[in-house]
Design a protein around this motif. Structure first.
Motif, PDB file in Angstrom:
ATOM      1  N   GLY A  48       1.186  -0.429   2.895  1.00 49.36           N
ATOM      2  CA  GLY A  48      -0.240  -0.732   2.955  1.00 49.36           C
ATOM      3  C   GLY A  48      -0.872  -1.075   1.618  1.00 49.36           C
ATOM      4  O   GLY A  48      -2.002  -1.531   1.570  1.00 49.36           O
ATOM      5  N   ALA A  49      -0.142  -0.843   0.537  1.00 47.23           N
ATOM      6  CA  ALA A  49      -0.673  -1.137  -0.799  1.00 47.23           C
ATOM      7  C   ALA A  49      -0.610  -2.639  -1.081  1.00 47.23           C
ATOM      8  O   ALA A  49       0.181  -3.371  -0.490  1.00 47.23           O
ATOM      9  N   TRP A  50      -1.452  -3.061  -1.993  1.00 45.14           N
ATOM     10  CA  TRP A  50      -1.442  -4.435  -2.496  1.00 45.14           C
ATOM     11  C   TRP A  50      -1.044  -4.372  -3.959  1.00 45.14           C
ATOM     12  O   TRP A  50      -1.592  -3.589  -4.723  1.00 45.14           O
ATOM     13  N   VAL A  51      -0.089  -5.218  -4.364  1.00 46.19           N
ATOM     14  CA  VAL A  51       0.413  -5.223  -5.742  1.00 46.19           C
ATOM     15  C   VAL A  51       0.189  -6.611  -6.333  1.00 46.19           C
ATOM     16  O   VAL A  51       0.536  -7.626  -5.717  1.00 46.19           O
ATOM     17  N   CYS A  52      -0.375  -6.635  -7.526  1.00 49.31           N
ATOM     18  CA  CYS A  52      -0.655  -7.890  -8.215  1.00 49.31           C
ATOM     19  C   CYS A  52       0.650  -8.549  -8.663  1.00 49.31           C
ATOM     20  O   CYS A  52       1.500  -7.894  -9.274  1.00 49.31           O
ATOM     21  N   THR A  53       0.809  -9.837  -8.373  1.00 48.68           N
ATOM     22  CA  THR A  53       2.014 -10.566  -8.743  1.00 48.68           C
ATOM     23  C   THR A  53       1.822 -11.475  -9.954  1.00 48.68           C
ATOM     24  O   THR A  53       2.790 -11.920 -10.546  1.00 48.68           O
ATOM     25  N   SER A  55     -16.485  -7.774 -14.924  1.00 43.81           N
ATOM     26  CA  SER A  55     -15.234  -8.519 -14.926  1.00 43.81           C
ATOM     27  C   SER A  55     -14.132  -7.549 -15.336  1.00 43.81           C
ATOM     28  O   SER A  55     -14.264  -6.850 -16.342  1.00 43.81           O
ATOM     29  N   VAL A  56     -13.062  -7.537 -14.548  1.00 41.38           N
ATOM     30  CA  VAL A  56     -11.992  -6.566 -14.761  1.00 41.38           C
ATOM     31  C   VAL A  56     -10.666  -7.313 -14.866  1.00 41.38           C
ATOM     32  O   VAL A  56     -10.315  -8.069 -13.963  1.00 41.38           O
ATOM     33  N   PRO A  57      -9.924  -7.101 -15.970  1.00 38.71           N
ATOM     34  CA  PRO A  57      -8.602  -7.731 -16.055  1.00 38.71           C
ATOM     35  C   PRO A  57      -7.636  -7.025 -15.101  1.00 38.71           C
ATOM     36  O   PRO A  57      -7.530  -5.796 -15.102  1.00 38.71           O
ATOM     37  N   ILE A  58      -6.973  -7.805 -14.270  1.00 39.32           N
ATOM     38  CA  ILE A  58      -5.982  -7.276 -13.336  1.00 39.32           C
ATOM     39  C   ILE A  58      -4.619  -7.744 -13.840  1.00 39.32           C
ATOM     40  O   ILE A  58      -4.379  -8.947 -13.971  1.00 39.32           O
ATOM     41  N   ARG A  59      -3.763  -6.784 -14.137  1.00 39.06           N
ATOM     42  CA  ARG A  59      -2.453  -7.106 -14.701  1.00 39.06           C
ATOM     43  C   ARG A  59      -1.381  -7.134 -13.622  1.00 39.06           C
ATOM     44  O   ARG A  59      -1.469  -6.428 -12.615  1.00 39.06           O
ATOM     45  N   GLN A  60      -0.362  -7.934 -13.870  1.00 38.02           N
ATOM     46  CA  GLN A  60       0.778  -7.992 -12.963  1.00 38.02           C
ATOM     47  C   GLN A  60       1.365  -6.590 -12.793  1.00 38.02           C
ATOM     48  O   GLN A  60       1.508  -5.850 -13.762  1.00 38.02           O
ATOM     49  N   GLY A  61       1.661  -6.218 -11.579  1.00 37.13           N
ATOM     50  CA  GLY A  61       2.232  -4.909 -11.292  1.00 37.13           C
ATOM     51  C   GLY A  61       1.218  -3.844 -10.918  1.00 37.13           C
ATOM     52  O   GLY A  61       1.598  -2.782 -10.421  1.00 37.13           O
ATOM     53  N   MET A  62      -0.071  -4.112 -11.143  1.00 35.33           N
ATOM     54  CA  MET A  62      -1.083  -3.125 -10.748  1.00 35.33           C
ATOM     55  C   MET A  62      -1.078  -2.981  -9.231  1.00 35.33           C
ATOM     56  O   MET A  62      -0.969  -3.961  -8.505  1.00 35.33           O
ATOM     57  N   ARG A  63      -1.200  -1.738  -8.785  1.00 36.63           N
ATOM     58  CA  ARG A  63      -1.144  -1.411  -7.365  1.00 36.63           C
ATOM     59  C   ARG A  63      -2.520  -0.934  -6.902  1.00 36.63           C
ATOM     60  O   ARG A  63      -3.174  -0.155  -7.579  1.00 36.63           O
ATOM     61  N   PHE A  64      -2.920  -1.407  -5.730  1.00 33.59           N
ATOM     62  CA  PHE A  64      -4.204  -1.032  -5.171  1.00 33.59           C
ATOM     63  C   PHE A  64      -4.009  -0.476  -3.765  1.00 33.59           C
ATOM     64  O   PHE A  64      -3.461  -1.144  -2.894  1.00 33.59           O
ATOM     65  N   ASP A  65      -4.439   0.766  -3.591  1.00 33.19           N
ATOM     66  CA  ASP A  65      -4.364   1.450  -2.305  1.00 33.19           C
ATOM     67  C   ASP A  65      -5.778   1.587  -1.749  1.00 33.19           C
ATOM     68  O   ASP A  65      -6.759   1.538  -2.487  1.00 33.19           O
ATOM     69  N   TYR A  66      -5.871   1.797  -0.433  1.00 33.24           N
ATOM     70  CA  TYR A  66      -7.173   1.983   0.193  1.00 33.24           C
ATOM     71  C   TYR A  66      -7.911   3.168  -0.414  1.00 33.24           C
ATOM     72  O   TYR A  66      -7.309   4.189  -0.723  1.00 33.24           O
TER      73      TYR A  66
END
Length: 65
Positions: free
Chosen positions: A16-21, A32-43
């Motif tokens: 269910g998690a989303w991971v930045c590619t 504005s937020v820098p989103i780095r590769q590999g960051m994981r986002f859960d509900y």
């Protein structure tokens, strides 16, 4: 970037998690937020004032990802 194009920057995992590619900057009404590769986002985890996992899920439902 059209709002659905953000889906191109994430992979939806089986748990269910989303991971930045690929890195990008997320701009919300608050910041504005820098989103780095590999960051994981859960509900339930908010970034820039939004639940990014929930937002991505909604976009995926709308745009077939």
């Amino acid at each position: 970037m059209a709002k659905h194009e953000i889906l191109d920057y994430f992979e939806h995992r089986r748990d269910g998690a989303w991971v930045c590619t690929k890195a990008f900057t997320l701009t919300t009404r608050r910041e504005s937020v820098p989103i780095r590769q590999g960051m994981r986002f859960d509900y339930g985890s908010k970034i820039g004032g939004i639940d990014l996992a929930e937002y991505l899920e909604q976009l995926g439902s709308q745009f077939g990802s």
